[in-house]
Scaffold this motif. Structure first.
Motif, PDB file in Angstrom:
ATOM      1  N   ARG A 204      16.899   0.132 -17.326  1.00  0.00           N
ATOM      2  CA  ARG A 204      16.520   0.388 -15.931  1.00  0.00           C
ATOM      3  C   ARG A 204      17.719   0.994 -15.217  1.00  0.00           C
ATOM      4  O   ARG A 204      18.869   0.861 -15.664  1.00  0.00           O
ATOM      5  CB  ARG A 204      16.031  -0.869 -15.226  1.00  0.00           C
ATOM      6  CG  ARG A 204      16.972  -2.028 -15.195  1.00  0.00           C
ATOM      7  CD  ARG A 204      16.259  -3.270 -14.659  1.00  0.00           C
ATOM      8  NE  ARG A 204      17.119  -4.420 -14.658  1.00  0.00           N
ATOM      9  CZ  ARG A 204      17.969  -4.713 -13.679  1.00  0.00           C
ATOM     10  NH1 ARG A 204      18.067  -3.909 -12.623  1.00  0.00           N
ATOM     11  NH2 ARG A 204      18.730  -5.787 -13.745  1.00  0.00           N
TER      12      ARG A 204
ATOM     13  N   HIS B 159      17.456  -3.796 -19.458  1.00  0.00           N
ATOM     14  CA  HIS B 159      16.433  -4.339 -18.566  1.00  0.00           C
ATOM     15  C   HIS B 159      16.618  -5.829 -18.299  1.00  0.00           C
ATOM     16  O   HIS B 159      16.022  -6.376 -17.372  1.00  0.00           O
ATOM     17  CB  HIS B 159      15.037  -4.105 -19.146  1.00  0.00           C
ATOM     18  CG  HIS B 159      14.692  -4.973 -20.324  1.00  0.00           C
ATOM     19  ND1 HIS B 159      15.281  -4.821 -21.562  1.00  0.00           N
ATOM     20  CD2 HIS B 159      13.816  -5.990 -20.457  1.00  0.00           C
ATOM     21  CE1 HIS B 159      14.785  -5.706 -22.404  1.00  0.00           C
ATOM     22  NE2 HIS B 159      13.896  -6.431 -21.760  1.00  0.00           N
TER      23      HIS B 159
ATOM     24  N   ASN C  96      17.085   5.076 -22.609  1.00  0.00           N
ATOM     25  CA  ASN C  96      15.888   4.235 -22.632  1.00  0.00           C
ATOM     26  C   ASN C  96      14.952   4.595 -23.788  1.00  0.00           C
ATOM     27  O   ASN C  96      14.632   3.757 -24.627  1.00  0.00           O
ATOM     28  CB  ASN C  96      15.138   4.366 -21.304  1.00  0.00           C
ATOM     29  CG  ASN C  96      13.892   3.495 -21.247  1.00  0.00           C
ATOM     30  OD1 ASN C  96      13.984   2.276 -21.339  1.00  0.00           O
ATOM     31  ND2 ASN C  96      12.740   4.115 -21.104  1.00  0.00           N
TER      32      ASN C  96
END
Length: 264
Positions: free
Chosen positions: A86, A106, A74
């Protein structure tokens, strides 16, 4: 950060249990690795060469825990590429210990339809759809011998446009107030500086609003969070003193609050 040149095919236990869905030519699997690059903490991200963003290199990384593995995908890879991540599915062993974890783009999946939408009773217009079934993901698996998390699958192709890196910091997963930011904000608030002025000060320090890494709304959210904590602590203190007053006849206390309802 450790770079170990070795044949790592013997290090991972249970490779036959890894899912074997066909991801086409855009996926790298564990078996094709020839060496390992060990990332031990987020501090190691600073030493990583951006040239290592070549997808062939990312299959060679391993990590000490799932937090570092997620932050690598991330905070380092996602920010440079123009997306955020995520957390996805995980697999556990018989002792309910996580042995495999998948982190996703995401924009993976589709937004679920709520009850009001199904019944045609939407009270307000829906927010723009951001999910588009993006297949990009990274999967890590625990090596029981070294207690390290190895990248066992890395699917790098996204089905959407990527953000310019200078705007990536505004994605929800990348917007974050550091402890230093919160301390500076509190110091300025104690000096009577308003929230918009505080945000402007951060922009000046960062050479522009695009470089701050959070929005003005994030400042308001942090202020609200602090107020809720203070209110909760104040209520607990008052309840404790009231109980003491009931049980101890000689107990006497009074309290005052400021204009925001905080104990003085």
């Amino acid at each position: 950060m450790e770079n170990i040149n070795e044949n790592v095919g013997e290090d991972v236990v249970g490779l036959e249990e890894i899912e074997t869905e066909d991801d086409g030519d855009n996926a790298f699997h564990y078996e094709s690795r020839q060496f390992v690059i060990g990332v031990d903490s987020e501090a190691d991200f600073v030493d990583l060469n951006p040239d290592m963003l070549i997808e062939e290199n990312l299959r060679n990384f391993n990590f000490p825990n799932l937090d570092v593995a997620y932050n690598f995908y991330n905070n380092w890879y996602g920010k440079m590429k123009g997306f955020s991540a995520r957390k996805g599915k995980e697999r556990k062993n018989a002792m309910e210990e996580i042995i495999e974890k998948t982190n996703l783009c995401h924009r993976e999946g589709k937004r679920p339809i709520n009850t009001n939408e199904k019944m045609g009773k939407k009270k307000r217009e829906a927010k723009p759809e951001t999910r588009c079934l993006c297949p990009a993901k990274i999967k890590v698996q625990l090596d029981v011998h070294s207690s390290r998390w190895n990248v066992t699958k890395f699917f790098y192709a996204h089905n959407h446009e990527m953000l310019d890196p200078k705007y990536t910091g505004m994605l929800p997963a990348h917007r974050k107030l550091s402890e230093a930011d919160i301390m500076e904000m509190n110091n300025m608030r104690n000096a009577g500086i308003t929230t918009p002025q505080i945000y402007g000060s951060f922009a000046s320090q960062s050479d522009g609003y695009n470089n701050i890494g959070f929005r003005k709304r994030d400042l308001y959210n942090e202020i609200g969070r602090q107020r809720m904590l203070q209110l909760s602590d104040a209520k607990g203190a008052i309840k404790y003193l009231r109980e003491r007053e009931k049980n101890e006849g000689s107990m006497f206390w009074r309290h005052t609050t400021d204009y925001e309802g905080r104990l003085q």
